[in-house]
Write a protein that holds these residues in place. Structure first.
Motif, PDB file in Angstrom:
ATOM      1  N   MET A  21      -7.391 -13.364  -4.834  1.00  0.00           N
ATOM      2  CA  MET A  21      -8.892 -13.309  -4.280  1.00  0.00           C
ATOM      3  C   MET A  21      -9.033 -12.719  -2.994  1.00  0.00           C
ATOM      4  N   SER A  22      -9.723 -11.686  -2.846  1.00  0.00           N
ATOM      5  CA  SER A  22     -10.122 -11.314  -1.318  1.00  0.00           C
ATOM      6  C   SER A  22      -8.916 -10.781  -0.568  1.00  0.00           C
ATOM      7  N   TRP A  23      -7.655 -10.414  -1.214  1.00  0.00           N
ATOM      8  CA  TRP A  23      -6.555  -9.881  -0.565  1.00  0.00           C
ATOM      9  C   TRP A  23      -6.032  -8.707  -1.552  1.00  0.00           C
ATOM     10  N   PRO A  24      -5.596  -7.680  -0.794  1.00  0.00           N
ATOM     11  CA  PRO A  24      -5.713  -7.319   0.562  1.00  0.00           C
ATOM     12  C   PRO A  24      -7.091  -6.766   1.077  1.00  0.00           C
ATOM     13  N   VAL A  25      -7.911  -6.779   0.143  1.00  0.00           N
ATOM     14  CA  VAL A  25      -9.563  -6.170   0.739  1.00  0.00           C
ATOM     15  C   VAL A  25     -10.542  -7.269   0.381  1.00  0.00           C
ATOM     16  N   PRO A  26     -11.114  -7.733   1.427  1.00  0.00           N
ATOM     17  CA  PRO A  26     -12.132  -8.855   1.282  1.00  0.00           C
ATOM     18  C   PRO A  26     -13.053  -8.300   0.229  1.00  0.00           C
ATOM     19  N   GLY A  27     -13.323  -9.514  -0.766  1.00  0.00           N
ATOM     20  CA  GLY A  27     -14.478  -9.075  -1.749  1.00  0.00           C
ATOM     21  C   GLY A  27     -14.045  -8.517  -3.114  1.00  0.00           C
ATOM     22  N   THR A  28     -12.574  -8.753  -3.128  1.00  0.00           N
ATOM     23  CA  THR A  28     -12.199  -7.970  -4.287  1.00  0.00           C
ATOM     24  C   THR A  28     -11.118  -8.902  -4.973  1.00  0.00           C
ATOM     25  N   LEU A  29     -10.724  -8.508  -6.285  1.00  0.00           N
ATOM     26  CA  LEU A  29      -9.749  -9.445  -6.921  1.00  0.00           C
ATOM     27  C   LEU A  29      -8.485  -8.383  -7.297  1.00  0.00           C
ATOM     28  N   MET A  30      -7.334  -8.576  -7.135  1.00  0.00           N
ATOM     29  CA  MET A  30      -6.112  -7.973  -7.223  1.00  0.00           C
ATOM     30  C   MET A  30      -5.584  -8.395  -8.540  1.00  0.00           C
ATOM     31  N   ILE A  31      -5.462  -7.889  -9.546  1.00  0.00           N
ATOM     32  CA  ILE A  31      -4.804  -8.115 -10.909  1.00  0.00           C
ATOM     33  C   ILE A  31      -3.476  -7.493 -11.183  1.00  0.00           C
ATOM     34  N   GLU A  32      -2.557  -8.370 -11.575  1.00  0.00           N
ATOM     35  CA  GLU A  32      -1.212  -7.963 -11.985  1.00  0.00           C
ATOM     36  C   GLU A  32      -0.745  -8.668 -13.136  1.00  0.00           C
ATOM     37  N   PRO A  33      -0.850  -7.780 -14.456  1.00  0.00           N
ATOM     38  CA  PRO A  33      -0.615  -8.398 -15.645  1.00  0.00           C
ATOM     39  C   PRO A  33       0.914  -8.745 -15.999  1.00  0.00           C
ATOM     40  N   THR A  34       1.898  -8.187 -15.422  1.00  0.00           N
ATOM     41  CA  THR A  34       3.250  -8.169 -15.475  1.00  0.00           C
ATOM     42  C   THR A  34       3.657  -7.600 -16.989  1.00  0.00           C
ATOM     43  N   GLU A  35       4.901  -7.340 -16.995  1.00  0.00           N
ATOM     44  CA  GLU A  35       5.529  -7.157 -18.557  1.00  0.00           C
ATOM     45  C   GLU A  35       5.622  -7.708 -19.452  1.00  0.00           C
ATOM     46  N   SER A  36       5.453  -9.147 -19.235  1.00  0.00           N
ATOM     47  CA  SER A  36       5.686 -10.252 -20.317  1.00  0.00           C
ATOM     48  C   SER A  36       4.424 -10.622 -21.013  1.00  0.00           C
ATOM     49  N   GLU A  37       3.528 -10.195 -20.817  1.00  0.00           N
ATOM     50  CA  GLU A  37       2.250 -10.598 -21.454  1.00  0.00           C
ATOM     51  C   GLU A  37       1.752  -9.678 -22.483  1.00  0.00           C
ATOM     52  N   ASP A  96      12.234  -3.475  20.584  1.00  0.00           N
ATOM     53  CA  ASP A  96      11.708  -4.733  20.190  1.00  0.00           C
ATOM     54  C   ASP A  96      10.112  -4.425  19.543  1.00  0.00           C
ATOM     55  N   VAL A  97      10.002  -3.105  19.166  1.00  0.00           N
ATOM     56  CA  VAL A  97       8.540  -2.775  18.617  1.00  0.00           C
ATOM     57  C   VAL A  97       9.084  -2.636  17.141  1.00  0.00           C
ATOM     58  N   CYS A  98       7.856  -3.235  16.429  1.00  0.00           N
ATOM     59  CA  CYS A  98       7.788  -3.422  14.926  1.00  0.00           C
ATOM     60  C   CYS A  98       6.490  -2.784  14.790  1.00  0.00           C
ATOM     61  N   ILE A  99       6.538  -1.783  14.063  1.00  0.00           N
ATOM     62  CA  ILE A  99       5.233  -1.088  13.323  1.00  0.00           C
ATOM     63  C   ILE A  99       4.763  -1.656  12.106  1.00  0.00           C
ATOM     64  N   ILE A 100       3.433  -2.295  11.804  1.00  0.00           N
ATOM     65  CA  ILE A 100       3.146  -2.810  10.717  1.00  0.00           C
ATOM     66  C   ILE A 100       1.842  -2.433  10.197  1.00  0.00           C
ATOM     67  N   PRO A 101       1.692  -1.881   9.030  1.00  0.00           N
ATOM     68  CA  PRO A 101       0.354  -1.237   8.522  1.00  0.00           C
ATOM     69  C   PRO A 101      -0.664  -2.827   8.606  1.00  0.00           C
ATOM     70  N   VAL A 102      -1.878  -2.308   8.617  1.00  0.00           N
ATOM     71  CA  VAL A 102      -2.985  -3.410   8.520  1.00  0.00           C
ATOM     72  C   VAL A 102      -2.793  -4.033   7.326  1.00  0.00           C
ATOM     73  N   SER A 103      -2.479  -3.521   6.297  1.00  0.00           N
ATOM     74  CA  SER A 103      -2.808  -3.906   5.120  1.00  0.00           C
ATOM     75  C   SER A 103      -1.481  -5.053   4.690  1.00  0.00           C
ATOM     76  N   ALA A 104      -0.576  -4.927   5.474  1.00  0.00           N
ATOM     77  CA  ALA A 104       0.573  -5.592   5.058  1.00  0.00           C
ATOM     78  C   ALA A 104       0.221  -7.270   4.764  1.00  0.00           C
ATOM     79  N   HIS A 105       1.367  -8.166   4.053  1.00  0.00           N
ATOM     80  CA  HIS A 105       1.018  -9.457   4.036  1.00  0.00           C
ATOM     81  C   HIS A 105       1.125 -10.245   5.442  1.00  0.00           C
TER      82      HIS A 105
END
Length: 982
Positions: free
Chosen positions: A861-877, A605-614
């Motif tokens: 905004m501020s995820w997964p690191v506080p104070g940052t922006l995570m940008i994903e453009p995708t292929e369709s832009e 019943d133990v589940c290992i999860i990185p601290v950066s996970a959703h």
């Protein structure tokens, strides 16, 4: 002179003919006939393979290909642009960039589909294919009920909301200032639910009625009892004394109910229920073979901090005017992580908006008229059966469902099928017949004939109407008013509702306006051809519990989609039942738990999860009864493999699973992912891979190839189901062969994975319907089928290319966190804004709000690191859109530099005051130290097309301290509504 000109032209013509003849001696001359009268022309020679010669211009084979191929419409960058962008990133080709980015150890062999799917359908072929599948479905008139009813979707709502990309391509309203339209509509939904249930608080929808009931039962440590009102077999019971007894013993009461019935029945809140749950499907949302549908949960203020899902609340903006936003409670569940009582992070916003607009369109009187008609038809049917005297009708009060005792239930059901009607067989001698707003008196006459052994009866339904009275006792008749707010009492003509819909959509930014570059959320093109089958009647009007032989088109699609997803992911079987990403997480972990228990390993019943996970990852594990062990990351943001190894070895006797996202939530292809999987397996655990970043895997690698045992797919991310303003989504799970027997099933219609394993021992039911939100599966199916194996692989490559191109453009202006070993990023990347708090007093929120003035939605905004922006453009832009967004961020960096240099005030500047709506710019006084023009038009392109925020910056803290989640009489919304009709 004229004669000389004609002679010169003839000479030129002869030279051209001679030249053509010399190049193609067997070809007849063109333009002048050399045939003798009556002779037969010789056939021209067969052209060389893949080439047809017209004069001197060869035509390539590619020029003869269909004009409606799909990948080139979806993958926006042209070959020339791709080459230029790769060069800008320091690589000679796109493939060279991919080789440097994706670790060689996990590069999978070339992905190939079988048959027609490999090359991909053209758009016209896809339409024909989906029409063929739809024609294979037989959408009989349904009288099954059980929470699913036929409904008339008002055409004005169908065309202008459900089929409108300005509504279905919106993102979750995290940025309130550019989401006021859908926020108002969702507030309408909450008000509708609260009014009809008689409880003061409602959320803005859950996934379906069954999971809403489960969520309700989990709210408290001891929740108590759940009752159905009305019951699934039609009975309407008075629970008032039962509720009093339950409360006297400290037991809470959850009541599953029906919104249409509550226009006639005493509401749960007045009976004393603590929580009410149900589905809003019959409020103008198609059955769709099970979903998507908006579920509701209403309760008292007591549970406001425990409620699952999203809550829309009223707050104020920086100018003091009322404004809407999502309440803090929406975010608290995931902040709690392993202490959360729910893992739900999405909703059914698009469907909730449809249901809300249905209530707005009909109003309280219209809804009551529909309810009275439905109840009247049910009463007429019951009275007619009694008149026949050949069956026994249940004497308990009912609303829309009549329970009948018969000699042979199956025989009657078969007779109904002959007449293209489906009834519910409860057992060998019991049938229920449920009525809805689409039922007619003619349908009732057909039912009389069915229950009379196929023989005509000597009366008609119409002749019985005057003899029928309500079966609802006076103690359960609703006397309290509902939907009294002006919003529900003014838009009852199509013209007015059309204008209201358009007014709301004009307040909201969607993919119709600009790219939405959200890291991890993958806001890509939702192509029109993909959306079209959703409203085909034979897909939309299927009851989920109809006989499966009536849904042959659906099941062919399920089989093919399952096979395609297996090929894409490297798994052996898929379940299509989980109807959201969070449900997929829960289902995947429950499959792992069932597998361990089948082997006698109940202690695992133990589940290992990185601290950066959703935040949903630890919440899902906690809901499955697992103990969470967190592991950290190294200085480069990668999972600390040695720490993970120690955790796995320390818990090897009890290890159940690892939850991991790949590429990482930091936007990097971690080199050691295969080693991580091996460590978990060596210590007795299973690897659960979060499919949020599948957009960077398709065709290049796969969870199964890497070493994962189970993975959920966010079909609303990688596979193009639109976000719909916050939902719907789908979260199917793929598994390796050893886990396939444990995939979800269903108690009404047996199901499992695709393909079905030989022996099954399923974990149970995850969603209300056997195949989850089946109506939106055609979207992903058509996307995959039109893209083909190469198109999908190219999509992954271009997504990676676009992210690296933007990284290159922005790295001179913002620090970029986390890169792979060769200095590249995956399909998303993180820019660091933390330093600006020190140098200029600027927070990520300031940049996010200023981006609105440039016409863009902020990145994550501020995820997964506080104070940052995570940008994903995708292929369709397109490259042009990527450049425009980069230009906006570069311009904002220059605005920050002005603060750093002292040219702009640290507290009173264009970022701190953003966004700038029209009412602020047009005010009589302007005290800002910068011009109105600079505030509104910071970039030249904005003068041609400007998207305007509708409020100043919203005060979230004020709204959380003063939680109001329903429309208030006398509010600004009410005043605006009244003024609109004055």
């Amino acid at each position: 002179m004229e004669r000389a000109r004609r002679l010169a032209n003839r000479a030129l013509l002869r030279r051209l003919l001679a030249a053509a003849t010399a190049e193609s001696p067997a070809a007849p001359s063109r333009g002048i006939s050399t045939l003798a009268k009556g002779s037969r022309p010789r056939a021209p020679p067969r052209p060389a393979p893949h080439q047809y010669t017209t004069g001197r211009r060869p035509v390539s084979a590619s020029a003869l290909q269909p004009s409606d191929t799909f990948p080139r419409r979806h993958n926006s960058a042209t070959p020339a642009e791709q080459a230029a962008m790769a060069s800008e990133c320091g690589f000679g080709t796109v493939d060279a960039l991919i080789d440097a980015t994706v670790p060689a150890a996990i590069r999978a062999p070339e992905m190939r589909f079988s048959g027609r799917f490999d090359a991909g359908f053209t758009e016209s072929e896809m339409i024909e294919h989906m029409q063929r599948l739809a024609a294979m479905n037989r959408a009989y008139k349904s009288f099954i009920g059980m929470g699913y009813y036929n409904t008339h979707v008002p055409a004005v709502i169908l065309r202008n909301l459900m089929e409108n990309p300005a509504w279905y391509t919106q993102y979750t309203p995290y940025q309130a200032e550019i989401a006021q339209g859908r926020l108002e509509s969702l507030l309408n939904y909450q008000t509708m639910v609260a009014d009809l249930t008689g409880l003061p608080m409602s959320n803005a929808s859950l996934l379906d009625e069954a999971t809403a009931a489960a969520e309700a039962m989990a709210i408290g440590d001891v929740c108590g009892v759940l009752v159905q009102y009305p019951g699934t077999e039609g009975e309407v019971l008075d629970y008032a004394e039962f509720v009093r007894d339950a409360h006297a013993h400290g037991v809470k009461v959850v009541m599953a109910t029906d919104l249409l019935a509550l226009t006639s029945l005493r509401p749960p809140g007045e009976i004393g229920a603590d929580i009410a749950v149900g589905s809003a499907q019959r409020f103008g949302v198609p059955m769709g073979y099970g979903g998507p549908h908006a579920a509701f949960l209403a309760t008292s203020q007591e549970y406001k901090r425990l409620m699952p899902g999203r809550i829309i609340g009223v707050s104020v903006d920086s100018s003091g005017k009322p404004a809407l936003r999502m309440a803090m409670q929406t975010r608290e569940q995931h902040i709690r992580r392993d202490k959360a009582t729910s893992n739900i992070c999405t909703a059914q916003a698009l469907l909730a908006n449809m249901a809300a607009m249905y209530a707005v369109y009909h109003g309280p009187e219209g809804l009551k008229a529909i309810a009275d008609r439905v109840h009247g038809l049910a009463g007429t049917f019951a009275h007619g059966l009694k008149k026949l005297g050949t069956v026994t009708v249940q004497e308990l009060p009912f609303f829309d469902t009549v329970k009948v005792k018969v000699a042979d239930a199956n025989a009657i059901a078969q007779e109904a099928c002959k007449n293209e009607m489906n009834l519910r067989v409860v057992d060998a001698t019991t049938i229920t017949v449920a009525f809805d707003e689409t039922t007619t008196l003619e349908d009732v006459d057909k039912l009389f004939k069915v229950f009379n052994g196929g023989k005509p009866v000597n009366f008609t339904a119409e002749s019985l109407v005057s003899e029928v009275s309500s079966s609802i006792p006076s103690s359960l008749v609703r006397k309290s008013p509902y939907l009294t707010h002006p919003i529900f009492n003014m838009y009852h003509t199509e013209h007015e509702l059309l204008r209201y819909l358009h007014k709301l959509q004009s307040k909201d930014l969607s993919l119709c306006h600009s790219m939405i570059p959200l890291g991890s959320c993958t806001m890509k093109l939702n192509a029109t051809v993909e959306m079209m089958p959703v409203t085909y009647p034979n897909f939309a009007n299927m009851h989920p519990f109809a006989p499966t032989d009536q849904a042959a088109g659906y099941h062919e699609m399920f089989d093919d989609l399952g096979d395609l997803l297996c090929k894409i992911t490297g798994f052996d079987s898929f379940s299509l039942q989980p109807n959201a990403g969070a449900s997929g997480e829960y289902a995947g972990l429950m499959v792992i738990r069932a597998y361990h228990r089948a082997r006698g390993d109940y202690h695992r019943d133990v589940c290992i999860i990185p601290v950066s996970a959703h935040g949903t990852n630890p919440a899902s594990a906690a809901m499955c009864g697992m103990k969470i062990v967190a592991v950290g990351t190294d200085s480069k943001g990668n999972i600390n493999i040695e720490e993970l190894r120690k955790a796995a070895e320390a818990n090897k006797d009890n290890l159940a699973a690892l939850m991991v996202t790949y590429p990482s939530t930091h936007g990097v292809y971690e080199e050691g992912i295969d080693e991580i999987c091996m460590i978990i397996h060596e210590n007795g655990g299973q690897v659960y891979m979060d499919g949020a970043n599948m957009n960077a895997q398709v065709g290049l690698t796969s969870p199964g190839f890497i070493g994962a045992d189970v993975c959920h797919l966010n079909l609303h991310k990688t596979f193009c189901i639109p976000h719909g303003g916050g939902g719907p989504g789908m979260g199917p799970i793929g598994v390796k062969k050893h886990l396939a027997p444990f995939l979800p099933s269903h108690p009404v219609i047996t199901t499992g994975g695709f393909p079905l394993p030989e022996k099954t021992d399923p974990l149970g039911t995850i969603s209300a319907a056997p195949w989850g939100s089946a109506l939106i599966l055609p979207i992903s199916y058509t996307y995959i089928a039109m893209m083909g194996s190469k198109g999908l692989t190219d999509a992954s490559k271009i997504a990676i290319l676009n992210a690296n191109y933007m990284t290159k453009r922005l790295e001179k202006h913002y620090p970029v966190l986390f890169r792979g070993v060769n200095g590249t990023v995956a399909h998303e990347f993180i820019i660091d804004l933390r330093g600006f708090k020190t140098t200029a007093g600027i927070e990520p929120e300031d940049v996010a709000k200023r981006l609105m003035d440039y016409g863009f939605h902020a990145p994550t905004m501020s995820w997964p690191v506080p104070g940052t922006l995570m940008i994903e453009p995708t292929e369709s832009e397109s490259k042009a859109e990527l450049d425009r967004f980069c230009d906006a961020l570069i311009s904002i960096r220059e605005e920050i530099a002005e603060i750093e240099s002292g040219k702009a005030d640290v507290n009173n500047n264009v970022l701190k005051s953003a966004p700038h709506p029209p009412q602020l710019l047009m005010s009589d006084s302007w005290t800002k130290p910068y011009s109105r023009e600079y505030a509104a038009f910071p970039a030249a392109w904005l003068r041609g097309a400007k998207f305007w925020p509708t409020t100043c910056r919203v005060d979230n803290v004020y709204g959380d301290r003063n939680l109001i989640c329903t429309l208030q009489q006398g509010s600004q919304v009410a005043e605006e509504a009244a003024a609109a009709t004055a």
